[in-house]
Motif scaffolding. Structure first.
Motif, mmCIF file in Angstrom:
data_model
loop_
_atom_site.group_PDB
_atom_site.id
_atom_site.type_symbol
_atom_site.label_atom_id
_atom_site.label_comp_id
_atom_site.label_asym_id
_atom_site.label_seq_id
_atom_site.Cartn_x
_atom_site.Cartn_y
_atom_site.Cartn_z
ATOM 1 N N VAL A 9 0.868 -1.178 0.000
ATOM 2 C CA VAL A 9 0.000 0.000 0.000
ATOM 3 C C VAL A 9 0.905 1.228 0.000
ATOM 4 O O VAL A 9 1.651 1.460 0.951
ATOM 5 N N GLY A 37 2.766 -0.074 3.198
ATOM 6 C CA GLY A 37 2.032 -1.023 4.036
ATOM 7 C C GLY A 37 2.103 -2.394 3.383
ATOM 8 O O GLY A 37 2.121 -2.496 2.153
ATOM 9 N N THR A 38 2.189 -3.410 4.194
ATOM 10 C CA THR A 38 2.307 -4.775 3.669
ATOM 11 C C THR A 38 0.984 -5.523 3.812
ATOM 12 O O THR A 38 0.441 -5.606 4.911
ATOM 13 N N TYR A 84 -3.734 -12.725 4.558
ATOM 14 C CA TYR A 84 -4.602 -11.791 5.285
ATOM 15 C C TYR A 84 -6.002 -11.823 4.690
ATOM 16 O O TYR A 84 -6.163 -11.667 3.473
ATOM 17 N N GLU A 120 -10.177 -6.777 6.255
ATOM 18 C CA GLU A 120 -10.375 -5.623 5.373
ATOM 19 C C GLU A 120 -9.052 -4.880 5.191
ATOM 20 O O GLU A 120 -8.346 -4.617 6.176
ATOM 21 N N VAL A 121 -8.730 -4.555 3.970
ATOM 22 C CA VAL A 121 -7.532 -3.750 3.725
ATOM 23 C C VAL A 121 -7.827 -2.310 4.132
ATOM 24 O O VAL A 121 -8.861 -1.740 3.762
HETATM 25 O O1 LIG Z 1 -1.317 -0.606 5.402
HETATM 26 C C1 LIG Z 1 -1.698 -1.710 5.806
HETATM 27 C C2 LIG Z 1 -0.828 -2.615 6.438
HETATM 28 C C3 LIG Z 1 -1.340 -3.825 6.866
HETATM 29 N N1 LIG Z 1 -2.649 -4.144 6.686
HETATM 30 C C4 LIG Z 1 -3.156 -5.453 7.089
HETATM 31 C C5 LIG Z 1 -2.740 -6.525 6.071
HETATM 32 C C6 LIG Z 1 -1.569 -7.184 6.697
HETATM 33 O O2 LIG Z 1 -1.438 -8.521 6.241
HETATM 34 C C7 LIG Z 1 -1.878 -7.067 8.175
HETATM 35 C C8 LIG Z 1 -0.696 -7.072 9.078
HETATM 36 O O3 LIG Z 1 0.163 -6.033 8.688
HETATM 37 P P1 LIG Z 1 1.618 -5.907 9.334
HETATM 38 O O4 LIG Z 1 2.303 -7.216 9.343
HETATM 39 O O5 LIG Z 1 2.283 -4.749 8.684
HETATM 40 O O6 LIG Z 1 1.242 -5.426 10.807
HETATM 41 P P2 LIG Z 1 1.724 -5.948 12.225
HETATM 42 O O7 LIG Z 1 1.747 -4.780 13.104
HETATM 43 O O8 LIG Z 1 2.994 -6.770 12.091
HETATM 44 O O9 LIG Z 1 0.483 -6.859 12.617
HETATM 45 P P3 LIG Z 1 0.381 -8.448 12.675
HETATM 46 O O10 LIG Z 1 0.947 -8.818 14.001
HETATM 47 O O11 LIG Z 1 -1.078 -8.704 12.552
HETATM 48 O O12 LIG Z 1 1.167 -9.026 11.519
HETATM 49 O O13 LIG Z 1 -2.583 -5.822 8.320
HETATM 50 C C9 LIG Z 1 -3.508 -3.267 6.044
HETATM 51 O O14 LIG Z 1 -4.689 -3.529 5.842
HETATM 52 N N2 LIG Z 1 -2.997 -2.067 5.630
#
Ligand SMILES: O=c1ccn([C@H]2C[C@H](O)[C@@H](COP(=O)(O)OP(=O)(O)OP(=O)(O)O)O2)c(=O)[nH]1
Ligand SMILES: [Mg+2]
Length: 153
Positions: free
Chosen positions: A69, A88-89, A94, A97-98
C-alpha cells in the motif's frame, strides 16, 4: 492485461457502489484504492493526525505475492497527506479488510470523502528465505562500512 493473474476481491457492505481498485493507465504499477467512508460522514484528518481509512475490500492475494500500500504523490505534494507505514504490507494470507493508514503532514485539515482515491496497491512477488544462524559473518570489501562510508563524490 487479460493474461494477468486474477486477484480475487471480496466486497464488504460498506464499499457497495464504489469502483473496484483499478489501474488508471495502461502502464500503471499500482491500482488506486478508494476510501469506503460513509458518504454523509467524511473523515476529517487534522494536521499531524493519522487515521485508518477503510477500503471495504478483502483481498485474496495468490500465494507468493504481497500487496504494497503506497501513497499517491498528488496527495502528498498538494496536501502533505501520505501513508504513515509506507509501504504497508498486505500478506497473502490476510483475510481482513484492507485499510490505509493515512497521516496528514500538511498544515491544513484534509477531508477524506467516499470514493476518494487515497493510496495505491502494488502487487509484488515475495521471496521467502530459510533463516540459518551462523557464528561469523563472511568477509567482504565493504565489511561493516555503511551510512556514508564510501564518501559523497
Ligand atoms: O497498510 C496496511 C498494512 C497492513 N494491513 C493489514 C494486512 C496485513 O497482512 C496485516 C498485518 O500487517 P503488518 O504485518 O504490517 O502489521 P503488524 O503490526 O505486524 O500486525 P500483525 O501482528 O497482525 O502481523 O494488516 C492493512 O490492511 N494495511
Ligand atoms: Mg506482521
Amino acid at each position: 492485461m487479460s493474461s494477468a493473474p486474477a486477484l480475487p476481491i471480496v466486497r464488504l457492505p460498506h464499499s457497495a457502489g464504489l469502483d473496484l481498485p483499478a489501474y488508471e493507465t495502461e502502464g500503471a504499477a499500482g491500482m488506486d484504492l478508494r476510501a469506503a467512508v460513509a458518504a454523509d460522514r467524511p473523515l476529517i484528518l487534522l494536521p499531524g493526525r493519522r487515521a485508518l481509512v477503510p477500503t471495504g475490500l478483502v483481498f485474496e492475494l495468490p500465494d507468493g505475492y504481497e500487496g504494497q500500500v503506497r501513497p499517491r504523490s498528488g496527495l502528498a505534494f498538494k496536501h502533505g497527506v501520505t501513508c504513515l507505514n509506507t509501504p504497508g504490507t498486505i500478506d497473502s494470507d490476510y483475510r481482513g479488510e484492507v485499510k490505509v493508514l493515512l497521516v496528514n503532514l500538511g498544515d491544513e485539515e484534509f477531508e477524506v470523502t467516499r470514493g476518494m482515491r487515497i493510496a495505491q496497491l502494488v502487487v509484488a512477488p515475495v521471496t521467502r528465505m530459510r533463516v540459518e544462524e551462523h557464528s561469523l559473518a563472511g568477509e567482504t570489501a565493504r565489511g561493516a562500512g555503511g551510512f556514508g562510508s564510501t564518501g559523497t563524490s
